[in-house]
Write a protein that holds these residues in place. Structure first.
Motif, PDB file in Angstrom:
ATOM      1  N   GLU A  84       0.827  -1.215   0.000  1.00  0.00           N
ATOM      2  CA  GLU A  84       0.000   0.000   0.000  1.00  0.00           C
ATOM      3  C   GLU A  84       0.859   1.262   0.000  1.00  0.00           C
ATOM      4  OE1 GLU A  84      -3.016  -0.027  -0.706  1.00  0.00           O
ATOM      5  OE2 GLU A  84      -3.671  -2.053  -0.231  1.00  0.00           O
ATOM      6  N   GLU A 114      -5.104   4.386  -1.382  1.00  0.00           N
ATOM      7  CA  GLU A 114      -4.020   3.451  -1.002  1.00  0.00           C
ATOM      8  C   GLU A 114      -3.335   3.933   0.274  1.00  0.00           C
ATOM      9  OE1 GLU A 114      -4.825   1.123  -2.604  1.00  0.00           O
ATOM     10  OE2 GLU A 114      -4.750   1.332  -4.779  1.00  0.00           O
ATOM     11  N   HIS A 117      -5.397   2.704   2.993  1.00  0.00           N
ATOM     12  CA  HIS A 117      -5.154   1.271   3.204  1.00  0.00           C
ATOM     13  C   HIS A 117      -3.880   1.058   4.022  1.00  0.00           C
ATOM     14  CE1 HIS A 117      -7.674   0.109  -0.620  1.00  0.00           C
ATOM     15  NE2 HIS A 117      -8.384   0.676   0.341  1.00  0.00           N
ATOM     16  N   GLU A 182      -9.635  -3.230  -4.541  1.00  0.00           N
ATOM     17  CA  GLU A 182      -8.576  -3.209  -5.562  1.00  0.00           C
ATOM     18  C   GLU A 182      -9.132  -3.709  -6.907  1.00  0.00           C
ATOM     19  OE1 GLU A 182      -6.533  -1.486  -4.176  1.00  0.00           O
ATOM     20  OE2 GLU A 182      -5.777  -2.253  -2.269  1.00  0.00           O
TER      21      GLU A 182
END
Ligand SMILES: [Fe+2]
Ligand SMILES: [Fe+2]
Length: 194
Positions: A84, A114, A117, A182
């Motif tokens: 990530e 991201e 994440h 994703e």
């Protein structure tokens, strides 16, 4: 206040409550834990992209990042954090350098997701901060879309494997939600590469 005025006032409050102008509520994402204010739950978490089933009213939601990790889960969480961090750095680079206006916006949006994440794995791993990423990218938008496609494909394969390897329901839940998110990212590059 006269009787008629009081009836009118009551009626306008009812309209506000039931339809006319919707009341906002506080929602929370079960995957990243972040709160969102809106009249309806968002179709996707605006922070991590998790799908609607993971979004509930904040007052009904308990979100925990306090997980006892097996050695396998810890190794997978550490790898997920690296994935990530690297993908966020790539997308932020592409948001600056890509030679397409819509592409700049797409990569900026992907970079923010991201980074969120990476923050999920930081919390699971109980780290003080997210490590800094450093990645290169391209000026050609098509090359950035192709690299996005490769990165998302690798992330999905790894998250699917990590979800299967985990016996912990929370770790499994996060990996499974990330596979869905994703996969959405994969579709964004596929549509533009047609
Ligand atoms: Fe991600
Ligand atoms: Fe992604």
């Amino acid at each position: 206040m006269g009787f008629a005025q009081s009836v009118n006032r009551k009626r306008s409050e009812e309209i506000k409550d039931f339809g006319g102008e919707e009341m906002v509520k506080l929602w929370r994402c079960e995957i990243c834990g972040d709160p969102y204010i809106g009249s309806a739950p968002p179709q996707n978490c605006p922070f991590c992209g998790a799908h609607l089933p993971y979004i509930k009213e904040a007052k009904q939601m308990v979100v925990s990042f306090d997980v006892t990790l097996s050695d396998k889960d810890r190794a997978n969480a550490e790898h997920a954090l690296q994935v990530e961090v690297s993908n966020a750095a790539f997308y932020f680079c592409a948001a600056e350098k890509t030679n397409n206006d819509e592409g700049k916006l797409l990569f900026k949006a992907l970079g923010k997701i991201e980074a969120e994440h990476a923050a999920i794995w930081r919390k699971i791993l109980k780290l003080a901060k997210v490590p800094t990423g450093n990645e290169t990218c391209h000026t050609e938008n098509v090359q950035n879309l192709n690299e996005s496609h490769e990165r998302e494909t690798r992330a999905i394969a790894f998250y699917n494997k990590a979800a299967l390897e985990s016996d912990n329901s929370r770790v499994k839940q996060i990996f499974e939600a990330l596979v869905e998110i994703e996969t959405d990212h994969l579709h964004l590059s596929e549509e533009r590469l047609k």
